[in-house]
Design an enzyme around this catalytic site. Sequence first.
Site, PDB file in Angstrom:
ATOM      1  N   LYS A 103     -10.038  -6.598   8.508  1.00 11.20           N
ATOM      2  CA  LYS A 103      -9.033  -6.244   9.509  1.00 11.20           C
ATOM      3  C   LYS A 103      -9.559  -6.782  10.822  1.00 11.20           C
ATOM      4  O   LYS A 103     -10.627  -6.344  11.298  1.00 11.20           O
ATOM      5  CB  LYS A 103      -8.851  -4.726   9.599  1.00 11.20           C
ATOM      6  CG  LYS A 103      -8.130  -4.121   8.414  1.00 11.20           C
ATOM      7  CD  LYS A 103      -7.979  -2.628   8.582  1.00 11.20           C
ATOM      8  CE  LYS A 103      -7.278  -2.016   7.375  1.00 11.20           C
ATOM      9  NZ  LYS A 103      -7.506  -0.555   7.294  1.00 11.20           N
ATOM     10  N   ASP A 132     -14.086  -1.094   3.996  1.00 12.13           N
ATOM     11  CA  ASP A 132     -13.098  -1.256   5.073  1.00 12.13           C
ATOM     12  C   ASP A 132     -13.683  -0.597   6.318  1.00 12.13           C
ATOM     13  O   ASP A 132     -14.340  -1.257   7.143  1.00 12.13           O
ATOM     14  CB  ASP A 132     -11.767  -0.615   4.625  1.00 12.13           C
ATOM     15  CG  ASP A 132     -10.722  -0.516   5.721  1.00 12.13           C
ATOM     16  OD1 ASP A 132     -10.950  -1.034   6.828  1.00 12.13           O
ATOM     17  OD2 ASP A 132      -9.647   0.093   5.497  1.00 12.13           O
ATOM     18  N   SER A 178       0.853  -1.185   0.000  1.00 15.65           N
ATOM     19  CA  SER A 178       0.000   0.000   0.000  1.00 15.65           C
ATOM     20  C   SER A 178       0.890   1.235   0.000  1.00 15.65           C
ATOM     21  O   SER A 178       1.738   1.386   0.882  1.00 15.65           O
ATOM     22  CB  SER A 178      -0.890  -0.041   1.250  1.00 15.65           C
ATOM     23  OG  SER A 178      -1.576   1.170   1.393  1.00 15.65           O
ATOM     24  N   GLU A 214     -11.507   1.150  -2.660  1.00 19.79           N
ATOM     25  CA  GLU A 214     -11.767   0.839  -1.263  1.00 19.79           C
ATOM     26  C   GLU A 214     -12.342   2.063  -0.559  1.00 19.79           C
ATOM     27  O   GLU A 214     -11.798   3.164  -0.678  1.00 19.79           O
ATOM     28  CB  GLU A 214     -10.427   0.433  -0.635  1.00 19.79           C
ATOM     29  CG  GLU A 214     -10.542  -0.363   0.617  1.00 19.79           C
ATOM     30  CD  GLU A 214      -9.159  -0.664   1.200  1.00 19.79           C
ATOM     31  OE1 GLU A 214      -8.154  -0.661   0.469  1.00 19.79           O
ATOM     32  OE2 GLU A 214      -9.113  -0.898   2.416  1.00 19.79           O
ATOM     33  N   ASP A 273      -7.454   3.314  -2.664  1.00 17.52           N
ATOM     34  CA  ASP A 273      -8.094   3.391  -1.344  1.00 17.52           C
ATOM     35  C   ASP A 273      -8.321   4.846  -0.973  1.00 17.52           C
ATOM     36  O   ASP A 273      -7.373   5.623  -0.830  1.00 17.52           O
ATOM     37  CB  ASP A 273      -7.193   2.716  -0.304  1.00 17.52           C
ATOM     38  CG  ASP A 273      -7.810   2.697   1.082  1.00 17.52           C
ATOM     39  OD1 ASP A 273      -8.971   3.131   1.231  1.00 17.52           O
ATOM     40  OD2 ASP A 273      -7.129   2.246   2.021  1.00 17.52           O
ATOM     41  N   LYS A 286      -1.493  -0.977  -4.136  1.00 16.70           N
ATOM     42  CA  LYS A 286      -2.642  -0.157  -3.704  1.00 16.70           C
ATOM     43  C   LYS A 286      -2.150   1.272  -3.562  1.00 16.70           C
ATOM     44  O   LYS A 286      -1.122   1.520  -2.952  1.00 16.70           O
ATOM     45  CB  LYS A 286      -3.165  -0.714  -2.384  1.00 16.70           C
ATOM     46  CG  LYS A 286      -4.044   0.222  -1.575  1.00 16.70           C
ATOM     47  CD  LYS A 286      -4.746  -0.559  -0.465  1.00 16.70           C
ATOM     48  CE  LYS A 286      -4.943   0.266   0.786  1.00 16.70           C
ATOM     49  NZ  LYS A 286      -5.616  -0.494   1.842  1.00 16.70           N
ATOM     50  N   LYS A 320      -3.136   5.166  -2.328  1.00 22.31           N
ATOM     51  CA  LYS A 320      -4.059   6.000  -1.563  1.00 22.31           C
ATOM     52  C   LYS A 320      -4.525   7.152  -2.454  1.00 22.31           C
ATOM     53  O   LYS A 320      -3.707   7.727  -3.210  1.00 22.31           O
ATOM     54  CB  LYS A 320      -3.344   6.561  -0.327  1.00 22.31           C
ATOM     55  CG  LYS A 320      -2.994   5.485   0.677  1.00 22.31           C
ATOM     56  CD  LYS A 320      -4.250   4.994   1.353  1.00 22.31           C
ATOM     57  CE  LYS A 320      -3.930   3.976   2.419  1.00 22.31           C
ATOM     58  NZ  LYS A 320      -5.128   3.497   3.107  1.00 22.31           N
ATOM     59  N   GLY A 372      -4.198  -4.153   6.393  1.00 27.62           N
ATOM     60  CA  GLY A 372      -3.064  -3.960   7.294  1.00 27.62           C
ATOM     61  C   GLY A 372      -3.156  -2.605   7.959  1.00 27.62           C
ATOM     62  O   GLY A 372      -3.779  -1.680   7.420  1.00 27.62           O
TER      63      GLY A 372
HETATM   64  O1  NPG Z   1       0.722  -2.140   4.865  1.00 24.56           O
HETATM   65  O2  NPG Z   1      -0.067  -2.250   6.901  1.00 24.56           O
HETATM   66  C1  NPG Z   1       0.012  -1.717   5.773  1.00 24.56           C
HETATM   67  C2  NPG Z   1      -0.789  -0.468   5.523  1.00 24.56           C
HETATM   68  C3  NPG Z   1      -1.974  -0.729   4.674  1.00 24.56           C
HETATM   69  O3  NPG Z   1      -2.959   1.173   3.667  1.00 24.56           O
HETATM   70  C4  NPG Z   1      -2.879   0.484   4.653  1.00 24.56           C
HETATM   71  N1  NPG Z   1      -3.537   0.744   5.771  1.00 24.56           N
HETATM   72  O4  NPG Z   1      -6.528   2.562   5.391  1.00 24.56           O
HETATM   73  O5  NPG Z   1      -6.084   0.480   5.166  1.00 24.56           O
HETATM   74  C5  NPG Z   1      -5.749   1.621   5.481  1.00 24.56           C
HETATM   75  C6  NPG Z   1      -4.352   1.897   5.965  1.00 24.56           C
HETATM   76  C7  NPG Z   1      -4.218   2.292   7.407  1.00 24.56           C
HETATM   77  C8  NPG Z   1      -2.970   2.408   7.961  1.00 24.56           C
HETATM   78  C9  NPG Z   1      -5.306   2.535   8.189  1.00 24.56           C
HETATM   79  C10 NPG Z   1      -2.800   2.773   9.288  1.00 24.56           C
HETATM   80  C11 NPG Z   1      -5.142   2.896   9.518  1.00 24.56           C
HETATM   81  C12 NPG Z   1      -3.887   3.019  10.051  1.00 24.56           C
END
Ligand code: NPG
Length: 369
Positions: free
Chosen positions: A262, A238, A135, A213, A188, A161, A163, A290
Amino acid sequence: MKIDSVELHLIELPLVHPFRTSFGIERERPCILVEVHGEGVTGWGECVANYAPLYSAETVETAWHILSDFLVPALLGQEIGEPADIAPLYKHVRGHPMAKASLENATWDLLAKAQGVPLSALLGGVRDRVEVGVSIGIQPTLEGLLDRVDGFVAAGYGRIKMKIEPGWLLEPIGQVRERHPHIRLMADANSAFILDDAPLLRQLDPFNLLMIEQPLGYDDIANHARLQAQMETPICLDESIHGVADAQAMIDLQAGRIINMKVGRVGGFSNALTIHDMAQAAGIPLWCGGMLETGIGRAANVHLASLPNFQLPGDISATDRYYHEDIAEPPFVLNTADSTMAVPTGPGIGVEVLRDRVEKARLRHLVLA
Ligand code: NPG
């Protein structure tokens, strides 16, 4: 298995790279590590709540409060025969899924270790490797984004992915797609758009994304159904799925076609398994999300992702993408040939927690007995 004591460790680890989403920027990752002791065995869990209530309503401080004042006291001294015995002990506590998940998951680890089996076996996993992706946060420049995508593709990640947010959407996605016409690509939004943006979001359809997402509000399942009816790109929820009832509502309303699982967001492994089976029966695939976890939470995610309805690559990247010094060993590494990661085979979560690293990173410690 009698639960003798529980320790809470609040730690903070600096991230290798700052991570920017539509809701904020993270330079370090705080987390509460939950250590459950019973009959000479120790289980570990990780609470994914952050300092600020930006991704979810929970924070480090609410989780610490709920764990120490309500959840841990409900578990202490109890006899736990099987994982299904854990969550009912604090069923009276409303909300706070991340706090609940950290304690429940630590107890699952304890039970798996007591039985000498990997956590995946207790959860019902069917694979010894899981497909993963990476991501990529919002970057200061388009060139910077393309460099990062190129780097991760060269490192062997088979799913990217990105953002997105208003103003960081069509151009960045279009450029990445042009550069990597066949890569599995997804976006996302972390709730950065509103239903009135539907005409704009529909312009994503030609980019052949795996999914978009959480485009709309974190608490808004109904408008996702309206948006999904207007666009071809599958919507994945999510933030909106906080438990079993939300997953049922999404399925009933056809508010998306994919779920980001999650385990912290849905309140622990028991709920994750219920949602897994419910989604599978409805033809909705899952993938494992994650939250920049340490090795403890990452291990839990890898075990969970070995279940059959995890059909798309997870946000589970190699340890060195997050931390210079993680608090558990061995590190998770990417199998570059097929963008997979091995499910640990040792008892429980299958990683060893490095106590000296935990103590070095620790800001607060509490023993409850
Ligand atoms: O690789 O762990 C990873 C990050 C993946 O993009 C990711 N997480 O919105 O899903 C999400 C985002 C996130 C990260 C959300 C930290 C909340 C806290």
